[in-house]
Design a protein around this motif. Structure first.
Motif, PDB file in Angstrom:
ATOM      1  N   THR A 143       0.828  -1.210   0.000  1.00  0.00           N
ATOM      2  CA  THR A 143       0.000   0.000   0.000  1.00  0.00           C
ATOM      3  C   THR A 143       0.859   1.255   0.000  1.00  0.00           C
ATOM      4  OG1 THR A 143      -1.706  -1.212   1.215  1.00  0.00           O
ATOM      5  CG2 THR A 143      -1.862   1.202   1.212  1.00  0.00           C
ATOM      6  N   LEU A 144       1.914   1.248   0.808  1.00  0.00           N
ATOM      7  CA  LEU A 144       2.772   2.425   0.881  1.00  0.00           C
ATOM      8  C   LEU A 144       3.575   2.616  -0.402  1.00  0.00           C
ATOM      9  CD1 LEU A 144       3.875   2.044   4.585  1.00  0.00           C
ATOM     10  CD2 LEU A 144       2.607   3.981   3.631  1.00  0.00           C
ATOM     11  N   MET A 145       4.031   1.529  -0.998  1.00  0.00           N
ATOM     12  CA  MET A 145       4.796   1.658  -2.235  1.00  0.00           C
ATOM     13  C   MET A 145       3.949   2.196  -3.385  1.00  0.00           C
ATOM     14  SD  MET A 145       7.937   1.072  -1.719  1.00  0.00           S
ATOM     15  CE  MET A 145       8.483   1.012  -3.426  1.00  0.00           C
TER      16      MET A 145
ATOM     17  N   THR B 170       5.704  -3.807  15.888  1.00  0.00           N
ATOM     18  CA  THR B 170       6.357  -4.895  15.165  1.00  0.00           C
ATOM     19  C   THR B 170       6.055  -4.874  13.669  1.00  0.00           C
ATOM     20  OG1 THR B 170       6.017  -6.195  17.181  1.00  0.00           O
ATOM     21  CG2 THR B 170       6.853  -7.354  15.260  1.00  0.00           C
ATOM     22  N   ASN B 171       4.784  -4.745  13.299  1.00  0.00           N
ATOM     23  CA  ASN B 171       4.421  -4.758  11.871  1.00  0.00           C
ATOM     24  C   ASN B 171       5.117  -3.648  11.105  1.00  0.00           C
ATOM     25  OD1 ASN B 171       2.595  -6.926  12.049  1.00  0.00           O
ATOM     26  ND2 ASN B 171       0.875  -5.585  12.546  1.00  0.00           N
ATOM     27  N   ILE B 172       5.079  -2.448  11.664  1.00  0.00           N
ATOM     28  CA  ILE B 172       5.630  -1.284  10.961  1.00  0.00           C
ATOM     29  C   ILE B 172       7.147  -1.397  10.840  1.00  0.00           C
ATOM     30  CG2 ILE B 172       5.922   1.225  11.084  1.00  0.00           C
ATOM     31  CD1 ILE B 172       3.138   1.322  12.403  1.00  0.00           C
ATOM     32  N   ALA B 173       7.800  -1.822  11.906  1.00  0.00           N
ATOM     33  CA  ALA B 173       9.257  -1.974  11.865  1.00  0.00           C
ATOM     34  C   ALA B 173       9.673  -3.058  10.879  1.00  0.00           C
ATOM     35  CB  ALA B 173       9.790  -2.289  13.256  1.00  0.00           C
ATOM     36  N   MET B 174       8.958  -4.168  10.858  1.00  0.00           N
ATOM     37  CA  MET B 174       9.281  -5.238   9.910  1.00  0.00           C
ATOM     38  C   MET B 174       9.111  -4.758   8.474  1.00  0.00           C
ATOM     39  SD  MET B 174      10.328  -8.057  11.362  1.00  0.00           S
ATOM     40  CE  MET B 174       9.982  -9.336  10.167  1.00  0.00           C
ATOM     41  N   ALA B 175       8.058  -3.992   8.218  1.00  0.00           N
ATOM     42  CA  ALA B 175       7.849  -3.459   6.872  1.00  0.00           C
ATOM     43  C   ALA B 175       8.990  -2.524   6.471  1.00  0.00           C
ATOM     44  CB  ALA B 175       6.505  -2.748   6.802  1.00  0.00           C
ATOM     45  N   MET B 176       9.431  -1.703   7.414  1.00  0.00           N
ATOM     46  CA  MET B 176      10.537  -0.774   7.137  1.00  0.00           C
ATOM     47  C   MET B 176      11.830  -1.519   6.846  1.00  0.00           C
ATOM     48  SD  MET B 176       9.958   2.232   9.959  1.00  0.00           S
ATOM     49  CE  MET B 176       8.649   3.457   9.779  1.00  0.00           C
ATOM     50  N   ARG B 177      12.056  -2.597   7.557  1.00  0.00           N
ATOM     51  CA  ARG B 177      13.281  -3.369   7.337  1.00  0.00           C
ATOM     52  C   ARG B 177      13.237  -4.121   6.009  1.00  0.00           C
ATOM     53  NH1 ARG B 177      16.255  -0.634  10.203  1.00  0.00           N
ATOM     54  NH2 ARG B 177      17.214  -1.391  12.136  1.00  0.00           N
TER      55      ARG B 177
ATOM     56  N   GLU C 131      11.392  -3.273   3.317  1.00  0.00           N
ATOM     57  CA  GLU C 131      11.345  -2.343   2.186  1.00  0.00           C
ATOM     58  C   GLU C 131      11.512  -0.913   2.696  1.00  0.00           C
ATOM     59  OE1 GLU C 131      11.975  -0.721  -0.450  1.00  0.00           O
ATOM     60  OE2 GLU C 131      11.157  -2.442  -1.567  1.00  0.00           O
ATOM     61  N   PRO C 132      12.779  -0.479   2.836  1.00  0.00           N
ATOM     62  CA  PRO C 132      13.036   0.866   3.379  1.00  0.00           C
ATOM     63  C   PRO C 132      12.433   1.994   2.558  1.00  0.00           C
ATOM     64  CG  PRO C 132      15.041  -0.466   3.376  1.00  0.00           C
ATOM     65  CD  PRO C 132      14.024  -1.226   2.591  1.00  0.00           C
ATOM     66  N   ARG C 133      12.101   1.745   1.292  1.00  0.00           N
ATOM     67  CA  ARG C 133      11.557   2.817   0.462  1.00  0.00           C
ATOM     68  C   ARG C 133      10.173   3.284   0.922  1.00  0.00           C
ATOM     69  NH1 ARG C 133      11.922   0.453  -5.486  1.00  0.00           N
ATOM     70  NH2 ARG C 133      11.317  -1.426  -4.303  1.00  0.00           N
ATOM     71  N   ILE C 134       9.526   2.499   1.759  1.00  0.00           N
ATOM     72  CA  ILE C 134       8.196   2.919   2.226  1.00  0.00           C
ATOM     73  C   ILE C 134       8.282   4.115   3.176  1.00  0.00           C
ATOM     74  CG2 ILE C 134       7.245   0.596   1.997  1.00  0.00           C
ATOM     75  CD1 ILE C 134       7.345   0.393   5.085  1.00  0.00           C
ATOM     76  N   ILE C 135       9.449   4.334   3.747  1.00  0.00           N
ATOM     77  CA  ILE C 135       9.579   5.397   4.750  1.00  0.00           C
ATOM     78  C   ILE C 135       9.200   6.753   4.168  1.00  0.00           C
ATOM     79  CG2 ILE C 135      11.277   6.658   6.149  1.00  0.00           C
ATOM     80  CD1 ILE C 135      12.661   3.910   6.608  1.00  0.00           C
ATOM     81  N   SER C 136       9.595   7.009   2.941  1.00  0.00           N
ATOM     82  CA  SER C 136       9.294   8.314   2.320  1.00  0.00           C
ATOM     83  C   SER C 136       7.815   8.473   2.002  1.00  0.00           C
ATOM     84  CB  SER C 136      10.108   8.491   1.042  1.00  0.00           C
ATOM     85  OG  SER C 136       9.688   7.571   0.042  1.00  0.00           O
ATOM     86  N   LYS C 137       7.071   7.388   2.013  1.00  0.00           N
ATOM     87  CA  LYS C 137       5.649   7.438   1.681  1.00  0.00           C
ATOM     88  C   LYS C 137       4.785   7.842   2.878  1.00  0.00           C
ATOM     89  CE  LYS C 137       6.634   5.598  -2.368  1.00  0.00           C
ATOM     90  NZ  LYS C 137       6.397   6.257  -3.664  1.00  0.00           N
TER      91      LYS C 137
END
Length: 311
Positions: free
Chosen positions: A111-113, A129-136, A138-144
């Protein structure tokens, strides 16, 4: 402007109230609900999210997420105040709403990508946990991510240990990842959420609304108040998680102070503490808006406003 949000939660009576508020309010487009182990097991928190949405008629997809913390086993589930189901009190009809087949972490990434930069607000009301795992993954989601409005932490005392609040302690390594992501975080910690006490008089007030949302609120809070009194001796139940949604609806409900926050993950005594530099003792980037006070009258007005929006 309608704000696109994802609610990441571990329902929980207070999580359920946050879903109730955001799910109906015209300021929000709730894209999805992701669940995590916290107040109860992942199976139970997912069931609770589905039950709340079905009861309220909310057409929001629910994605089941992480069943364990990233690194270290967290505290036991909170039967003392949330009961065996994690949402004791209400009696729901047979559950027909189904969880989505995609894992919550993959849903967050997908969704973020697909979003524009700084488009989606995350509202976590459980362990991160969910958010941190997603960041690890796919780090590109952070800018979204536009911003994170979360319930967790404390600049004073905790509620699991003297240092740590439950949601952070349950997965401090995940909190470390999120707080160091570069995304601005607004932290609704125990310092203010403990002041959002739902007394029996509040329950009586909401009962007068007399719709499906008020019935659910009343059934939840009658159990929650009793459980909080038996566990802590309090006359009212702190409604922690709805502070996140109330802040987005009406920022004037809270007083916020910008500062830098670090997550302690190496100390035995202070593991999971949110070290908030309220006095600007360092020159570190102010990554957190820490809630330091709440106008409880405006808070309950906001909750009531949301409940009245249901049929």
């Amino acid at each position: 402007m309608v704000r696109k949000v994802i609610i990441d939660c571990d329902p929980g009576h207070d999580d359920a109230t946050a879903i109730m508020m955001a799910g109906i309010h015209p300021d929000f487009d709730v894209l999805g609900i992701t669940t995590v182990k916290g107040n109860q097991t992942i199976e139970k928190t997912t069931t609770n999210a589905l039950n709340v949405c079905q009861w309220l008629g909310l057409d929001i997809p629910v994605y089941e997420g992480m069943s364990e913390p990233m690194v270290i086993a967290g505290p036991p589930t909170e039967e003392r105040v949330h009961g065996q189901s994690g949402l004791d009190g209400p009696h729901f009809p047979s559950l027909t709403k189904k969880k989505e087949s995609m894992h919550a972490v993959q849903y967050l990434i997908q969704t973020l990508m697909q979003a524009d930069d700084h488009e989606i607000t995350l509202i976590p009301t459980g362990p991160l946990t969910n958010i941190a795992m997603a960041m690890r993954l796919e780090p590109r989601i952070i800018s979204k991510v536009k911003e994170i409005i979360m319930m967790g932490g404390s600049y004073e005392n905790g509620n699991v240990t003297p240092a740590a609040e439950f949601n952070i302690y349950a997965d401090a390594e995940a909190a470390y990842v999120v707080f160091n992501s570069g995304i601005h975080i607004t932290m609704m910690g125990l310092d203010v959420t403990r002041k959002a006490l739902c007394f029996p008089s509040v329950v009586d007030r909401m009962e007068k609304i007399n719709n499906k949302a008020s019935k659910l609120f009343v059934d939840m809070m009658r159990f929650f108040i009793k459980a909080q009194h038996e566990t802590y001796g309090w006359e009212g139940a702190p409604l922690h998680d709805p502070c996140t949604v109330a802040y987005l609806i009406n920022p004037d409900v809270f007083k916020i102070k910008e500062c830098h926050t670090d997550i302690e993950i190496r100390s035995e005594q202070s593991y999971g503490r949110t070290n908030c530099d309220l006095f600007n003792l360092t020159d570190k980037v102010k990554n957190t808006g820490v809630a330091i006070d709440i106008n409880t009258e405006k808070f309950w007005d906001t909750v009531e406003q949301c409940l009245k929006m249901y049929d």
